[in-house]
Design a protein around this motif. Structure first.
Motif, PDB file in Angstrom:
ATOM      1  N   LEU A 131       2.350   5.295   8.409  1.00 48.93           N
ATOM      2  CA  LEU A 131       1.088   6.014   8.561  1.00 48.93           C
ATOM      3  C   LEU A 131       0.186   5.803   7.346  1.00 48.93           C
ATOM      4  CD1 LEU A 131       2.494   9.287  10.144  1.00 48.93           C
ATOM      5  CD2 LEU A 131       1.080   7.567  11.289  1.00 48.93           C
ATOM      6  N   ARG A 132       0.783   5.775   6.174  1.00 50.74           N
ATOM      7  CA  ARG A 132       0.007   5.522   4.954  1.00 50.74           C
ATOM      8  C   ARG A 132      -0.530   4.092   4.949  1.00 50.74           C
ATOM      9  NH1 ARG A 132       3.116   8.164   1.926  1.00 50.74           N
ATOM     10  NH2 ARG A 132       4.570   6.487   1.443  1.00 50.74           N
ATOM     11  N   LEU A 133       0.303   3.143   5.387  1.00 52.09           N
ATOM     12  CA  LEU A 133      -0.140   1.748   5.484  1.00 52.09           C
ATOM     13  C   LEU A 133      -1.306   1.629   6.455  1.00 52.09           C
ATOM     14  CD1 LEU A 133       0.186  -1.282   4.909  1.00 52.09           C
ATOM     15  CD2 LEU A 133       1.934  -1.338   6.714  1.00 52.09           C
ATOM     16  N   GLY A 134      -1.216   2.333   7.572  1.00 51.90           N
ATOM     17  CA  GLY A 134      -2.306   2.321   8.548  1.00 51.90           C
ATOM     18  C   GLY A 134      -3.597   2.857   7.951  1.00 51.90           C
ATOM     19  N   ARG A 135      -3.478   3.873   7.139  1.00 50.07           N
ATOM     20  CA  ARG A 135      -4.668   4.436   6.480  1.00 50.07           C
ATOM     21  C   ARG A 135      -5.295   3.427   5.526  1.00 50.07           C
ATOM     22  NH1 ARG A 135      -7.603   8.630   5.160  1.00 50.07           N
ATOM     23  NH2 ARG A 135      -8.154   9.045   2.997  1.00 50.07           N
ATOM     24  N   TYR A 136      -4.449   2.769   4.727  1.00 46.87           N
ATOM     25  CA  TYR A 136      -4.969   1.756   3.795  1.00 46.87           C
ATOM     26  C   TYR A 136      -5.623   0.597   4.538  1.00 46.87           C
ATOM     27  CZ  TYR A 136      -2.282   4.188   0.157  1.00 46.87           C
ATOM     28  OH  TYR A 136      -1.789   5.125  -0.705  1.00 46.87           O
ATOM     29  N   LEU A 137      -5.007   0.192   5.644  1.00 41.37           N
ATOM     30  CA  LEU A 137      -5.581  -0.898   6.440  1.00 41.37           C
ATOM     31  C   LEU A 137      -6.927  -0.490   7.039  1.00 41.37           C
ATOM     32  CD1 LEU A 137      -2.374  -2.233   8.224  1.00 41.37           C
ATOM     33  CD2 LEU A 137      -3.672  -3.364   6.410  1.00 41.37           C
ATOM     34  N   ALA A 138      -7.024   0.766   7.472  1.00 43.01           N
ATOM     35  CA  ALA A 138      -8.295   1.254   8.020  1.00 43.01           C
ATOM     36  C   ALA A 138      -9.377   1.290   6.947  1.00 43.01           C
ATOM     37  CB  ALA A 138      -8.114   2.636   8.644  1.00 43.01           C
ATOM     38  N   ILE A 139      -8.999   1.691   5.737  1.00 47.65           N
ATOM     39  CA  ILE A 139      -9.966   1.698   4.627  1.00 47.65           C
ATOM     40  C   ILE A 139     -10.428   0.272   4.340  1.00 47.65           C
ATOM     41  CG2 ILE A 139     -10.236   2.091   2.141  1.00 47.65           C
ATOM     42  CD1 ILE A 139      -8.316   4.532   2.512  1.00 47.65           C
ATOM     43  N   GLY A 140      -9.474  -0.661   4.249  1.00 46.99           N
ATOM     44  CA  GLY A 140      -9.822  -2.057   3.995  1.00 46.99           C
ATOM     45  C   GLY A 140     -10.706  -2.635   5.084  1.00 46.99           C
TER      46      GLY A 140
END
Length: 197
Positions: A131-140
């Motif tokens: 879920l944290r990785l998904g958040r970082y990917l969404a920010i990027g």
């Protein structure tokens, strides 16, 4: 996704691709923009609607983020398909294979990420790292799409409304793909913050 929704999306994607093909062939930039807007903004509307419905129903974060990633993947893949259709059959532009391959790769990665989250949701599990990785990917992705839109707006060589150079059709596809991804990413980030607080 149900069989009916898959059939509906195939028809919508097909109509959008037919519109892009026709517009490129007749050198009609507004028709191309309308076709790209039709598909991409419909994907945005459904992605946001499904995300909100799942949130109201109390779905797990894994399920909600899985659905969001799936729509992101569909946006990327439709852009790849539109570029291939236009530049294999209608126009000629040297850079199109790089962009279409990148779009297809991003789309497959997003769908793969969606499948992993859906697997977690089906097992009633929430992987905080995923879920944290998904958040970082969404920010990027959000930052990248804002940069793309800014680049298209300020670069005088990136024509969208006048078919001067062969990249005009690709630029039109980029505009609404980037806009759609930016909106879905921003909504997911804002909604995720709201639900985690």
């Amino acid at each position: 996704m149900t069989l009916n929704s898959i059939v509906a999306w195939v028809l919508i994607f097909g109509l959008g691709l037919a519109g892009v093909y026709y517009a490129a062939g007749t050198q009609e930039p507004l028709a191309l923009l309308a076709s790209a807007a039709f598909v991409n903004l419909l994907l945005v509307a459904v992605a946001i609607s499904e995300r909100r419905s799942l949130g109201r129903a109390g779905a797990s974060r894994s399920k909600i983020e899985s659905v969001t990633a799936r729509y992101m993947g569909l946006i990327w893949l439709w852009g790849a398909a539109a570029l291939v259709l236009v530049y294999v059959f209608v126009l000629s532009w040297r850079e199109w294979p790089h962009f279409s391959a990148a779009f297809a790769g991003a789309g497959v990665l997003a769908l793969g990420f969606s499948a992993l989250l859906a697997k977690d949701a089906a097992a009633s599990r929430e992987d905080a790292t995923m879920l944290r990785l998904g958040r970082y990917l969404a920010i990027g992705q959000l930052v990248g799409m804002i940069a793309t839109l800014a680049g298209l707006a300020i670069d005088p060589d990136k024509e969208v409304l006048y078919p001067v150079d062969a990249d005009w059709a690709g630029n039109g596809i980029f505009v609404f793909g980037a806009l759609a991804l930016a909106i879905v990413s921003a909504h997911a980030l804002i909604d995720g913050n709201k639900n985690s607080s």
